[in-house]
Design a protein around this motif. Structure first.
Motif, PDB file in Angstrom:
ATOM      1  N   GLN A 172       0.831  -1.209   0.000  1.00 32.65           N
ATOM      2  CA  GLN A 172       0.000   0.000   0.000  1.00 32.65           C
ATOM      3  C   GLN A 172       0.860   1.250   0.000  1.00 32.65           C
ATOM      4  OE1 GLN A 172      -2.507  -0.536   3.424  1.00 32.65           O
ATOM      5  NE2 GLN A 172      -3.931  -1.898   2.340  1.00 32.65           N
ATOM      6  N   ALA A 173       1.903   1.264   0.821  1.00 33.96           N
ATOM      7  CA  ALA A 173       2.793   2.429   0.882  1.00 33.96           C
ATOM      8  C   ALA A 173       3.529   2.621  -0.436  1.00 33.96           C
ATOM      9  CB  ALA A 173       3.787   2.272   2.034  1.00 33.96           C
ATOM     10  N   LEU A 174       4.020   1.543  -1.025  1.00 33.16           N
ATOM     11  CA  LEU A 174       4.742   1.644  -2.286  1.00 33.16           C
ATOM     12  C   LEU A 174       3.810   2.059  -3.426  1.00 33.16           C
ATOM     13  CD1 LEU A 174       7.054  -1.488  -1.943  1.00 33.16           C
ATOM     14  CD2 LEU A 174       7.700   0.922  -1.648  1.00 33.16           C
ATOM     15  N   GLU A 175       2.576   1.612  -3.368  1.00 34.07           N
ATOM     16  CA  GLU A 175       1.588   2.042  -4.370  1.00 34.07           C
ATOM     17  C   GLU A 175       1.296   3.539  -4.202  1.00 34.07           C
ATOM     18  OE1 GLU A 175      -2.882   0.906  -6.012  1.00 34.07           O
ATOM     19  OE2 GLU A 175      -2.257   0.155  -4.048  1.00 34.07           O
ATOM     20  N   ARG A 225      -1.139  -1.698  -8.615  1.00 32.34           N
ATOM     21  CA  ARG A 225      -2.040  -2.776  -8.188  1.00 32.34           C
ATOM     22  C   ARG A 225      -3.103  -2.925  -9.266  1.00 32.34           C
ATOM     23  NH1 ARG A 225      -6.903  -3.131  -5.031  1.00 32.34           N
ATOM     24  NH2 ARG A 225      -6.900  -5.025  -3.756  1.00 32.34           N
ATOM     25  N   ASP A 226      -3.138  -4.080  -9.901  1.00 32.02           N
ATOM     26  CA  ASP A 226      -4.060  -4.326 -11.006  1.00 32.02           C
ATOM     27  C   ASP A 226      -5.098  -5.352 -10.579  1.00 32.02           C
ATOM     28  OD1 ASP A 226      -5.179  -4.370 -13.595  1.00 32.02           O
ATOM     29  OD2 ASP A 226      -3.859  -6.018 -14.195  1.00 32.02           O
ATOM     30  N   TYR A 244       0.425  -7.370  -8.633  1.00 30.85           N
ATOM     31  CA  TYR A 244       1.263  -6.217  -8.309  1.00 30.85           C
ATOM     32  C   TYR A 244       2.423  -6.198  -9.288  1.00 30.85           C
ATOM     33  CZ  TYR A 244      -1.429  -6.019  -4.053  1.00 30.85           C
ATOM     34  OH  TYR A 244      -2.460  -5.927  -3.162  1.00 30.85           O
ATOM     35  N   SER A 245       2.736  -5.001  -9.787  1.00 35.43           N
ATOM     36  CA  SER A 245       3.861  -4.832 -10.705  1.00 35.43           C
ATOM     37  C   SER A 245       4.486  -3.470 -10.441  1.00 35.43           C
ATOM     38  CB  SER A 245       3.392  -4.947 -12.153  1.00 35.43           C
ATOM     39  OG  SER A 245       2.433  -3.944 -12.444  1.00 35.43           O
TER      40      SER A 245
END
Length: 114
Positions: free
Chosen positions: A64-67, A74-75, A86-87
């Motif tokens: 969540q933080a990295l997104e 997040r797809d 996640y990519s």
């Protein structure tokens, strides 16, 4: 009329937003998640298996933080049940490439220690 002030990111400044991004990237789970995602997209449980030792809660918080920081995408695919992958974003791929270099350097040197 006064010219608008220009702001530059300075990770050493206490209130700079880049410091928060660095903290998320440089934390143990952030480094490992980004390095793992350098290999390609992962579903949550596959990523959790790849990053051995991370709890479900910590991995979810890290992703969540990295997104939020613009490093991870997040797809959610409209299937039943929903499939989430996640990519890395382009920014995440650039950061991940540097982290993988660091990981490989550390692994190589640890192997050489007496």
């Amino acid at each position: 009329m006064a010219e608008p002030e220009l702001y530059f990111a300075d990770v050493f400044a206490r209130n700079c937003t880049s410091r928060g991004v660095l903290e998320n990237v440089a934390g143990k789970w952030g480094v490992l998640a980004l390095a793992a995602l350098n290999d390609g997209a992962y579903r949550f449980n596959a990523l959790r298996r790849r990053v051995d030792g991370v709890s479900e809660k910590m991995l979810a918080q890290t992703l969540q933080a990295l997104e939020r920081d613009g490093l991870v995408r997040r797809d959610v695919q409209a299937t039943i049940p929903p499939r989430v992958e996640y990519s890395l974003t382009p920014f995440g791929a650039a950061v991940s490439g540097k982290l993988v270099e660091l990981v490989e350097l550390i692994q190589g040197e640890v192997d050489k220690r007496p």
